[in-house]
Design an enzyme around this catalytic site. Sequence first.
Site, mmCIF file in Angstrom:
data_model
loop_
_atom_site.group_PDB
_atom_site.id
_atom_site.type_symbol
_atom_site.label_atom_id
_atom_site.label_comp_id
_atom_site.label_asym_id
_atom_site.label_seq_id
_atom_site.Cartn_x
_atom_site.Cartn_y
_atom_site.Cartn_z
ATOM 1 N N SER A 66 0.790 -1.236 0.000
ATOM 2 C CA SER A 66 0.000 0.000 0.000
ATOM 3 C C SER A 66 0.817 1.278 0.000
ATOM 4 O O SER A 66 0.240 2.370 -0.091
ATOM 5 C CB SER A 66 -0.962 0.009 1.191
ATOM 6 O OG SER A 66 -2.088 -0.783 0.921
ATOM 7 N N LYS A 69 0.066 3.674 -2.709
ATOM 8 C CA LYS A 69 -0.968 4.708 -2.626
ATOM 9 C C LYS A 69 -0.390 6.116 -2.546
ATOM 10 O O LYS A 69 -1.103 7.095 -2.809
ATOM 11 C CB LYS A 69 -1.887 4.447 -1.430
ATOM 12 C CG LYS A 69 -2.765 3.204 -1.562
ATOM 13 C CD LYS A 69 -3.710 3.062 -0.375
ATOM 14 C CE LYS A 69 -4.683 1.901 -0.546
ATOM 15 N NZ LYS A 69 -4.056 0.586 -0.389
ATOM 16 N N SER A 130 -5.971 3.374 4.512
ATOM 17 C CA SER A 130 -5.446 2.569 3.414
ATOM 18 C C SER A 130 -6.540 1.808 2.675
ATOM 19 O O SER A 130 -6.345 0.671 2.237
ATOM 20 C CB SER A 130 -4.382 1.585 3.923
ATOM 21 O OG SER A 130 -3.560 1.149 2.881
#
Length: 442
Positions: A66, A69, A130
Amino acid sequence: MKHLLKASMIGLLAMLITFNTFLAKPLDTQAAEGLDIEAESAILIDANSGEILYAKQADLTLPPASMTKMMSEYLILDAIEAGDISWDTTTQVSDYPYSISSNTDFSGTGLTQDKDYTVRDLYNAMAIYSDNAATIVLAELVAGSETEFVKKMNEKAEEIGMKDYKFVNSSGLSNSDLGDDRPKGTNANDENLMTAKSTGILAYNLIKDHPEALEVSSVTQTDFDGKKITNWNWMLPDMPGYLKAYGYEGMDGLKTGHTDVAGYCFTGTAERDGQRYITVVMKTASEEARFQETAKLLDYGFNQFEQTELYKAGSEIKEHASVPVAKGKEDSVAISTKDAVATSVKNGEEDKYHLEYKVDKDKLNADGELVAPVKKGDKVGTATLVYDGDDQGNINGGSYTVDVVASEDVEKSNWFMLSLGAIGDFFAGIFTSVADTVKGWF
């Protein structure tokens, strides 16, 4: 039996003491000497200058999970800055992100279809919790589809100088988790890939271009869609409950990551007294370990280095105090650094730095002179900070440089003085020619 019970109680008490000690001081770090970061790859960066202060296999390509991101955040903030969308723009959840949101195996808040969500709410869900589905919804809003958004991700990576990267989706999930909905042109088994160094470049540019990203990444808890969501970054100060024990002074971002293939990773950043550091750890052993190893890196930065102004703005460069000027009222112009030169200097190493001057040859004539008029502040070259030690390099791919500029105005000489100069040059040329001829007679 009583002895057995007593022994069991003592053992349990010892375990509780050990556990409580771990919670109270989970981020104990070792001295800078022999710094050992228990991660497959790691880096420590001075966020002000871009200087790399520590690196461990920082060019090893690994899945970032993640932490991907951060690039999605970058593009969304770019779109807001450009006016393509606003924080109050609303959008709905299409079937693809809804299928991700309804899968409890993935990090998510549980989005609802046929409901308007603002960009601000979705961004919060993405950056704080997230949320994978919220990321995909925003990607579709900005680019029309995640496929087109991924193209933008890779273009942005090239633009900011990232090396050794590959973006195949916006969320950081494995493509195998996305099934047939994965972005077109990517393979079913593809993973997003970055090095610790390229992740550091991403973080460095994100907070440089969009410092407002830290306003969101520093939020410990917020309300989303009637639910309270908690930041996965346990190192934020004032985290709730037992997570408070992991708090680190000055921490305000940036992004955690975890998948089975990526392990536990984290891009952190903290600021104290105007000095900001960026850290990346990839493939650590556990959720706690990624924060413990990050604390080691940050402690090393804050304890062993000090933000030092090595050269003030307007400093002259040794042996390069001026540049010759043609056709001016003055024969030369003083030059100096446009900005101050400041970086993290390791304790006791202040004398290991010097500036190297490089003139911009495009500014000079064939005789190596500037041509009047010259204005104060005109760029005439650059000065590079050179460290006479074990240099780890700069996150920007080169060295720390500042512009060198003219320190004063030099007006163009009037036509009469220029004419006199030209006449003088003419007769000087004749005299030299005659002198050479006479010499040839003897």
